[in-house]
Design an enzyme around this catalytic site. Structure first.
Site, PDB file in Angstrom:
ATOM      1  N   GLN A 236       0.830  -1.206   0.000  1.00  0.00           N
ATOM      2  CA  GLN A 236       0.000   0.000   0.000  1.00  0.00           C
ATOM      3  C   GLN A 236       0.869   1.263   0.000  1.00  0.00           C
ATOM      4  O   GLN A 236       0.354   2.360  -0.175  1.00  0.00           O
ATOM      5  CB  GLN A 236      -0.944   0.002   1.206  1.00  0.00           C
ATOM      6  CG  GLN A 236      -2.043  -1.052   1.095  1.00  0.00           C
ATOM      7  CD  GLN A 236      -3.041  -1.011   2.239  1.00  0.00           C
ATOM      8  OE1 GLN A 236      -3.221  -2.005   2.927  1.00  0.00           O
ATOM      9  NE2 GLN A 236      -3.706   0.124   2.458  1.00  0.00           N
ATOM     10  N   ARG A 383      -9.510  -0.429   7.592  1.00  0.00           N
ATOM     11  CA  ARG A 383     -10.465   0.547   7.070  1.00  0.00           C
ATOM     12  C   ARG A 383     -10.772   1.650   8.074  1.00  0.00           C
ATOM     13  O   ARG A 383     -11.922   1.924   8.404  1.00  0.00           O
ATOM     14  CB  ARG A 383     -11.757  -0.129   6.633  1.00  0.00           C
ATOM     15  CG  ARG A 383     -12.394   0.680   5.501  1.00  0.00           C
ATOM     16  CD  ARG A 383     -13.399  -0.092   4.722  1.00  0.00           C
ATOM     17  NE  ARG A 383     -13.754   0.684   3.542  1.00  0.00           N
ATOM     18  CZ  ARG A 383     -14.176   0.167   2.412  1.00  0.00           C
ATOM     19  NH1 ARG A 383     -14.298  -1.121   2.287  1.00  0.00           N
ATOM     20  NH2 ARG A 383     -14.489   0.931   1.402  1.00  0.00           N
ATOM     21  N   CYS A 384      -9.722   2.247   8.570  1.00  0.00           N
ATOM     22  CA  CYS A 384      -9.907   3.389   9.463  1.00  0.00           C
ATOM     23  C   CYS A 384      -8.589   4.122   9.549  1.00  0.00           C
ATOM     24  O   CYS A 384      -7.547   3.572   9.280  1.00  0.00           O
ATOM     25  CB  CYS A 384     -10.398   2.939  10.825  1.00  0.00           C
ATOM     26  SG  CYS A 384      -9.162   2.773  12.085  1.00  0.00           S
ATOM     27  N   GLU A 759     -13.016   5.148   4.255  1.00  0.00           N
ATOM     28  CA  GLU A 759     -13.070   4.520   5.573  1.00  0.00           C
ATOM     29  C   GLU A 759     -14.322   4.839   6.339  1.00  0.00           C
ATOM     30  O   GLU A 759     -14.705   4.089   7.257  1.00  0.00           O
ATOM     31  CB  GLU A 759     -11.902   5.026   6.407  1.00  0.00           C
ATOM     32  CG  GLU A 759     -10.590   4.713   5.771  1.00  0.00           C
ATOM     33  CD  GLU A 759      -9.471   5.340   6.546  1.00  0.00           C
ATOM     34  OE1 GLU A 759      -9.657   6.427   7.093  1.00  0.00           O
ATOM     35  OE2 GLU A 759      -8.425   4.720   6.610  1.00  0.00           O
TER      36      GLU A 759
HETATM   37  N1  PCD Z   1     -13.719   9.776  -3.587  1.00  0.00           N
HETATM   38  C1  PCD Z   1     -14.564  10.620  -4.280  1.00  0.00           C
HETATM   39  N2  PCD Z   1     -14.941  11.829  -3.708  1.00  0.00           N
HETATM   40  C2  PCD Z   1     -14.520  12.128  -2.472  1.00  0.00           C
HETATM   41  C3  PCD Z   1     -13.675  11.257  -1.757  1.00  0.00           C
HETATM   42  C4  PCD Z   1     -13.286  10.083  -2.356  1.00  0.00           C
HETATM   43  O1  PCD Z   1     -14.978  10.304  -5.400  1.00  0.00           O
HETATM   44  N3  PCD Z   1     -14.876  13.290  -1.894  1.00  0.00           N
HETATM   45  C5  PCD Z   1     -13.251   8.516  -4.213  1.00  0.00           C
HETATM   46  C6  PCD Z   1     -11.745   8.605  -4.450  1.00  0.00           C
HETATM   47  O2  PCD Z   1     -11.381   9.192  -5.582  1.00  0.00           O
HETATM   48  C7  PCD Z   1     -11.305   7.150  -4.336  1.00  0.00           C
HETATM   49  C8  PCD Z   1     -12.276   6.599  -3.333  1.00  0.00           C
HETATM   50  O3  PCD Z   1     -13.430   7.459  -3.342  1.00  0.00           O
HETATM   51  O4  PCD Z   1     -11.446   6.513  -5.563  1.00  0.00           O
HETATM   52  C9  PCD Z   1     -11.649   6.485  -1.907  1.00  0.00           C
HETATM   53  O5  PCD Z   1     -11.047   7.706  -1.596  1.00  0.00           O
HETATM   54  P1  PCD Z   1     -10.342   8.039  -0.213  1.00  0.00           P
HETATM   55  O6  PCD Z   1     -11.345   8.079   0.888  1.00  0.00           O
HETATM   56  O7  PCD Z   1      -9.461   9.208  -0.403  1.00  0.00           O
HETATM   57  O8  PCD Z   1      -9.464   6.750   0.133  1.00  0.00           O
HETATM   58  P2  PCD Z   1      -8.122   6.235  -0.580  1.00  0.00           P
HETATM   59  O9  PCD Z   1      -6.941   6.800   0.129  1.00  0.00           O
HETATM   60  O10 PCD Z   1      -8.220   6.322  -2.016  1.00  0.00           O
HETATM   61  O11 PCD Z   1      -8.228   4.701  -0.242  1.00  0.00           O
HETATM   62  C10 PCD Z   1      -7.926   4.207   1.039  1.00  0.00           C
HETATM   63  C11 PCD Z   1      -9.184   3.600   1.670  1.00  0.00           C
HETATM   64  C12 PCD Z   1      -8.777   2.739   2.829  1.00  0.00           C
HETATM   65  S1  PCD Z   1      -7.775   3.364   3.972  1.00  0.00           S
HETATM   66  C13 PCD Z   1      -9.266   1.506   2.965  1.00  0.00           C
HETATM   67  S2  PCD Z   1      -8.787   0.585   4.263  1.00  0.00           S
HETATM   68  C14 PCD Z   1     -10.245   0.869   2.008  1.00  0.00           C
HETATM   69  C15 PCD Z   1     -10.935   2.001   1.214  1.00  0.00           C
HETATM   70  O12 PCD Z   1      -9.905   2.816   0.690  1.00  0.00           O
HETATM   71  N4  PCD Z   1      -9.535  -0.038   1.142  1.00  0.00           N
HETATM   72  C16 PCD Z   1     -10.168  -0.417  -0.017  1.00  0.00           C
HETATM   73  N5  PCD Z   1     -11.702   1.455   0.150  1.00  0.00           N
HETATM   74  C17 PCD Z   1     -11.262   0.322  -0.523  1.00  0.00           C
HETATM   75  N6  PCD Z   1     -11.924  -0.073  -1.616  1.00  0.00           N
HETATM   76  C18 PCD Z   1     -11.499  -1.170  -2.276  1.00  0.00           C
HETATM   77  N7  PCD Z   1     -12.181  -1.564  -3.381  1.00  0.00           N
HETATM   78  N8  PCD Z   1     -10.447  -1.903  -1.863  1.00  0.00           N
HETATM   79  C19 PCD Z   1      -9.760  -1.531  -0.756  1.00  0.00           C
HETATM   80  O13 PCD Z   1      -8.704  -2.217  -0.388  1.00  0.00           O
HETATM   81 MO1  PCD Z   1      -6.869   1.576   5.177  1.00  0.00          MO
HETATM   82  O14 PCD Z   1      -6.032   2.639   6.282  1.00  0.00           O
HETATM   83  O15 PCD Z   1      -5.706   0.897   4.250  1.00  0.00           O
HETATM   84  O16 PCD Z   1      -7.072   0.374   6.497  1.00  0.00           O
END
Ligand code: PCD
Length: 805
Positions: A236, A383-384, A759
Site C-alpha cells: 500500500q 479501514r480506518c 473509511e
Molecule cells: N472519492 C470521491 N470523492 C470524495 C472522496 C473520495 O470520489 N470526496 C473517491 C476517491 O477518488 C477514491 C475513493 O473514493 O477513488 C476512496 O477515496 P479516499 O477516501 O481518499 O481513500 P483512498 O486513500 O483512495 O483509499 C484508502 C481507503 C482505505 S484506507 C481503505 S482501508 C479501504 C478504502 O480505501 N480499502 C479499499 N476502500 C477500498 N476499496 C477497495 N475496493 N479496496 C480496498 O482495499 Mo486503510 O487505512 O488501508 O485500512
C-alpha cells in the site's frame, strides 16, 4: 459547415470531471479476470518460498534440523535466523519504532510465527518441505490477556533491556510498551468528580483482521549483473518499501525498483513490511534467482497485521439536562508480540484522541497503555484512519450509555451536544482542529429519512407486545454520528519512519492533447484511475477518457507515502488538482501568445482559454498542447508538464449520520437488518457512484466486524479463527440493502474541497450495528456487551437479562 459547436454544457459533460458518475475504467480488466496481481507474475527460473511456522504461542526454539527438507528433490535452500544474522536481517524495524523477528531468533512469541523459510522449485515442493523441517521447541508460559501480562513475571521480550525506555518513553513493566497521554487529566478528573451525572463503562473493541481477497505476497528479483533489485508486492506504500529496503539492505535506492501491481484489496493489511518480503529478497540475493512468496489464507489470518484489540475504559459526565461536561478514557491496548502498529511516529495510538467525536466536550483526557502478549503483531488501521474506528465506537457507545442513565432519547442527547456549524474550525479538547462540518443538518435529514419518531413508537409497542408474550422479536434502532479524521500529513506532525506524509502528482500532456499522470499513491480497488482523471479533467479541460493514471511503480511515479487512512483524496488528490493548475498557468501564457493578447486578457472556460469579451476568439487545451510542442514561443520552454508535491495544512474531517434498524430474535440470537440508512458528508464529491460503492463496501466490512468477525485465541494462545470456516466473511446472503445519502460541506483548505470517504462507512458502521443490538435490549436494562454480536453472544445476552423465561 453543418457542424454546430457543442454547447458549454456539452463541453462540461464531455470531460466527465468532478461530480460525474463516470464508470470505473479499471472494471474492464477486473470483471474479465484480466487483472495483473503479484501471483500472476511469472519470471524465468523463479523459485517459491514457504514458511515453517510455530505451532506454539510461546516457546524456546531448541534446534532446527533441515536435513530431510533439503534432501527433498527440488528444495534449494532453508533459511533460518542464523542465515540472516550475518546480514543483520534476522530482526527488522517495525513502523512503531519497535523491532520484530524476521525468523525466530531463540524463541517464538506467537502461534504462526515465522521460524524458517523454505525455498524450492515449485510451491508444492516448498509446502512439502515445510513439513519435513524438524523444530524442537520447549514450551513457555503463555500470556494472552493484556491485564494479566502487565502483572506477570513471565518476560515476553527477552531482547529488550529491562527498565530501558521504549520508542515512546518509559516502560513500567517488562511487558509494557508505552503509556501515551493526551489532554488535561487533572481538570478532567475534577469535572467528573463534581458532575451531576457520571457513567463509567468498559468498552471492548475485539481483535479482528482485514481480510482482502488477495493475501499478501512478493516477488524479488536480484539482477546481479547490473546490481538492480526489482520487488513486486502487495504494497500500500511502495515508495516507503523502497526506502526501507534500501536502508536495510544497503542497496542504493536507485538500484531498487518496487512495483505494486494490481492489488486485490488492502484495508490496511498491506501497509506493513512482513518477514515474507524480507525473506524473498534475501533468498533472491542468495540464489541469484527470482523468488516468489505468496501467503495462503491461514498464513494471512494468523500472522499478518491484526486490527483493534482495545480495552477502553470510559467515564463521561454531564448535567442533568444532558450537556456533556467531560470525557475520560483509559485504553489497555493489546499489541501482541511486537509493536508493529501502523501509525504516524508521534502517535502510538494513532488518532485515537479524536474520541470526543462529533461533540463539543469542554475537557477530556486519554491515556493508552500498550502491552505485549503472545499474539500476532500488527495493529493496523483496518479501514480506518489509525484507530479512529476504535475512537468512534468508544464515544458512540458512551453516548448511548449516558442516554440510558439520563433516561433520555439518544438522538436528542447527540443533538444537544453536537459541535455547531458556526463553531468550525473547531479545536477539540484533545487538540484537533476540525476543518468544517454541519452535523445538525445531516442529523435532521437522517432522522427524517427513516421516520425516527415512527420507529421509536413502533419499538415501544414491540416491547409491550413482547412483555405480553405476543412476539419473541425485539426492535433495535442503532444510531451513530461519527467524525472521521483523514488525510495525514501535515508533514510537521505526521511521518512514518521519519518520512513526512506528503503526496504527489506528476502530469505530462502529450502533443495531441491526451495525458498521463502519475501519483505517489496506489489503488487497491478504490478506482483511482477513474477518479484522479476526473480531477484533472476539471482542472485542465482534457476529457477524463483521454488521461491515463498510473501508480505503484517507483521507477516512474513521483515519491509519495501511499494509500491508507483515506489519505489519497485529501493529499494526492490535492496534489493532482494543483498539478493541473500549474498546467493551466503555462497554458494561459501559450494561449495568450497564440491569440496575440496579453496573458491577463484571456480567461479559462471549461476546456479553453477565451479572449475576455470576445468569446469567438479562443484556443482549446488541445490546440495549446500542440503548440507547446511544435511552436517556438518566446520566453516559454517547450513541453507541457507539471509536478506537484503537496503537504496538507490540516487533515480533513468527513462525517456522517448512520441509522440501522434491526430485528432480534431473543430465542435464537439471530438478527435481521430491516433498514440501513447511511448519510455521508465527504465534502466535494468527485464520483458519486464510486462513493456509493465505497460506502457499500465499508458498511459490509463493518457488518462483518460488529456481527461476527474476530481473531480469537484460547488460553494457550492457539488462534481459533485461522480459516474462513471460523472467520466470518459476509456473503450476499448476510449483507442487507443499504440506502445512501449525502450532504456536502467542503473542506475549506483542500484545493477542490474534497475529504476522504473510503473509511467512513467502517468508522460509522460498526457503532451503528452494535448500537442497534444494544438498543433492542435497552428496555431490559442492557448497558454494554462485547462485540462481535454473533448469534451465540446475542442469545447469551438475552439469557443473562432473563428473557428466556
Ligand atoms: N472519492 C470521491 N470523492 C470524495 C472522496 C473520495 O470520489 N470526496 C473517491 C476517491 O477518488 C477514491 C475513493 O473514493 O477513488 C476512496 O477515496 P479516499 O477516501 O481518499 O481513500 P483512498 O486513500 O483512495 O483509499 C484508502 C481507503 C482505505 S484506507 C481503505 S482501508 C479501504 C478504502 O480505501 N480499502 C479499499 N476502500 C477500498 N476499496 C477497495 N475496493 N479496496 C480496498 O482495499 Mo486503510 O487505512 O488501508 O485500512
Amino acid at each position: 459547415n453543418d457542424m454546430t459547436p457543442p454547447t458549454r454544457e456539452e463541453r462540461v459533460e464531455k470531460l466527465k470531471g468532478l461530480g460525474s458518475s463516470r464508470k470505473r475504467v479499471e472494471d474492464a480488466r477486473f470483471t474479465q479476470g484480466k487483472g495483473n496481481y503479484v501471483d500472476d507474475i511469472k519470471l524465468p527460473g523463479m523459485l517459491h518460498g514457504d514458511f515453517v511456522r510455530s505451532p506454539y504461542a510461546h516457546a524456546r526454539v531448541v534446534s532446527i534440523n533441515a536435513e530431510a527438507a533439503l534432501a527433498l528433490p527440488g528444495v534449494v535452500a532453508v533459511l533460518t535466523a542464523k542465515d540472516l544474522e550475518p546480514l543483520s536481517l534476522h530482526w527488522m524495524p517495525t513502523l512503531a519504532g519497535d523491532k520484530q523477528m524476521v525468523l525466530a531468533d531463540g524463541k517464538v512469541l506467537f502461534q504462526g510465527q515465522e521460524v524458517a523459510f523454505v525455498v524450492a522449485e515449485d510451491r508444492y515442493i516448498a509446502a512439502d518441505a515445510v513439513e519435513l523441517v524438524e523444530v524442537e521447541y520447549e514450551e513457555l508460559p503463555v500470556l494472552v490477556d493484556p491485564f494479566e501480562a502487565l502483572q506477570s513475571d513471565v518476560v515476553l521480550r527477552e531482547d529488550l533491556e529491562p527498565g530501558a525506555d521504549g520508542a515512546h518513553g518509559p516502560r513500567r513493566h517488562h511487558n509494557h510498551i508505552f503509556l501515551w497521554e493526551e489532554g488535561d487529566k487533572a481538570a478532567t478528573e475534577q469535572v467528573i468528580e463534581n458532575a451531576e451525572v457520571v457513567v463509567e463503562e468498559m468498552v471492548y473493541y475485539h481483535r479482528t483482521h482485514p481480510c482482502p481477497l488477495e493475501t499478501c505476497g512478493s516477488v524479488a528479483s536480484m539482477d546481479k549483473v547490473n546490481g538492480k533489485l526489482t520487488l513486486w508486492g502487495t504494497f500500500q506504500a511502495p515508495h516507503v518499501v523502497r526506502t526501507v529496503a534500501s536502508l536495510l539492505s544497503g542497496i542504493e535506492e536507485h538500484n531498487i525498483r518496487v512495483i505494486s501491481p494490481d492489488i486485490g484489496g488492502g484495508f490496511g493489511n498491506k501497509v506493513g513490511v512482513y518477514p515474507g518480503y524480507v525473506c524473498s529478497i534475501v533468498a533472491s540475493i542468495v540464489t541469484g534467482k527470482p523468488v516468489k512468496f505468496i501467503e495462503d489464507r491461514m498464513d494471512n489470518l494468523m500472522a499478518t497485521a491484526f486490527a483493534r484489540d482495545y480495552w477502553m475504559k470510559g467515564r463521561i459526565s454531564a448535567t442533568k439536562e444532558g450537556k456533556i461536561t467531560g470525557l475520560h478514557c483509559h485504553v489497555t491496548a493489546d499489541h501482541g508480540a511486537f509493536d508493529a502498529c501502523a501509525d504516524p511516529t508521534k502517535f502510538p495510538a494513532g488518532f485515537f484522541h479524536i474520541c470526543t467525536g462529533s461533540y463539543d466536550i469542554p475537557v477530556a483526557y486519554v491515556g493508552v497503555d500498550g502491552v505485549y502478549t503472545n499474539k500476532a503483531p500488527g495493529g493496523v488501521a483496518y479501514r480506518c484512519s489509525f484507530r479512529v474506528t476504535e475512537a468512534a465506537y468508544f464515544i458512540e457507545r458512551m453516548i448511548e450509555v449516558l442516554a440510558m442513565e439520563l433516561n433520555m432519547d439518544a438522538a436528542e442527547l447527540r443533538r444537544i451536544n453536537f459541535i455547531r456549524k458556526e463553531q468550525f474550525p473547531y479545536t477539540s479538547a484533545l487538540g484537533w482542529e476540525y476543518d468544517s462540518g454541519d452535523y445538525h443538518t445531516a442529523w435532521d435529514k437522517a432522522l427524517e429519512a427513516v421516520d425516527y419518531k415512527g420507529l421509536r413508537a413502533e419499538q415501544a409497542e414491540r416491547v409491550e407486545a413482547f412483555k405480553r408474550g405476543e412476539t419473541r422479536k425485539l426492535l433495535g434502532i442503532g444510531l451513530t454520528h461519527f467524525t472521521e479524521i483523514v488525510g495525514a500529513g501535515p508533514v510537521k506532525n505526521c511521518d512514518i519512519l521519519g518520512m513526512g506524509m506528503f503526496d504527489s502528482c506528476e502530469i505530462r500532456i502529450h502533443p495531441t492533447g491526451s495525458a498521463v499522470a502519475r501519483l505517489g499513491t496506489i489503488s487497491q480497488g478504490q478506482g483511482h484511475a477513474t477518479t484522479f482523471a476526473q480531477i484533472l479533467a476539471s482542472e485542465t479541460g482534457i476529457p477524463a477518457d483521454s488521461i491515463t493514471i498510473e501508480e505503484g511503480d517507483t521507477d516512474t511515479a513521483p515519491y509519495g507515502l501511499g494509500t491508507y487512512g483515506s489519505r489519497s483524496t485529501p493529499v494526492a488528490g490535492a496534489a493532482t488538482a494543483l498539478a493541473g493548475r500549474k498546467i493551466r498557468a503555462k497554458a494561459q501564457m501559450i494561449a495568450a501568445y497564440l491569440l496575440e493578447v496579453h496573458d491577463n486578457d484571456v480567461e479559462w472556460d471549461v476546456d479553453r482559454f477565451v479572449v475576455k469579451g470576445a468569446p469567438e476568439r479562443f484556443k482549446t487545451i488541445q490546440e495549446i498542447a500542440y503548440a507547446a510542442y511544435n511552436q517556438a514561443i518566446p520566453g516559454v520552454e517547450p513541453g507541457l508538464e507539471a509536478v506537484s508535491y503537496y503537504d496538507p495544512p490540516n487533515m480533513t474531517y468527513p462525517f456522517g449520520a448512520y441509522i440501522c434498524v434491526m430485528e432480534i430474535d431473543v430465542d435464537t440470537g439471530e438478527h435481521e437488518i430491516r433498514q440501513f440508512y447511511a448519510l455521508d458528508d465527504c465534502g466535494t464529491r468527485i464520483n458519486p457512484m464510486v462513493i456509493e460503492g465505497q460506502v457499500h463496501g465499508g458498511l459490509t466490512e463493518a457488518l462483518a466486524i460488529a456481527m461476527g468477525q474476530e481473531i480469537a485465541y484460547d488460553d494457550i494462545g492457539n488462534c481459533k479463527t485461522g480459516t474462513l470456516m471460523d472467520f466470518f466473511i459476509p456473503t450476499a446472503w448476510e449483507t442487507p440493502n443499504y440506502t445512501t445519502d449525502f450532504t456536502e460541506t467542503p473542506s475549506p483548505h483542500h484545493p477542490i474541497g474534497a475529504k476522504g470517504v473510503g473509511e467512513s462507512p467502517n468508522v460509522g458502521g460498526v457503532p451503528a450495528f452494535s448500537n442497534a443490538v444494544h438498543d433492542a435490549f435497552r428496555a431490559f436494562g442492557l448497558r454494554q456487551s462485547h462485540m462481535p454480536h454473533d448469534h451465540w453472544r446475542i442469545w447469551k445476552t438475552a439469557n443473562q437479562l432473563g428473557l428466556h423465561g
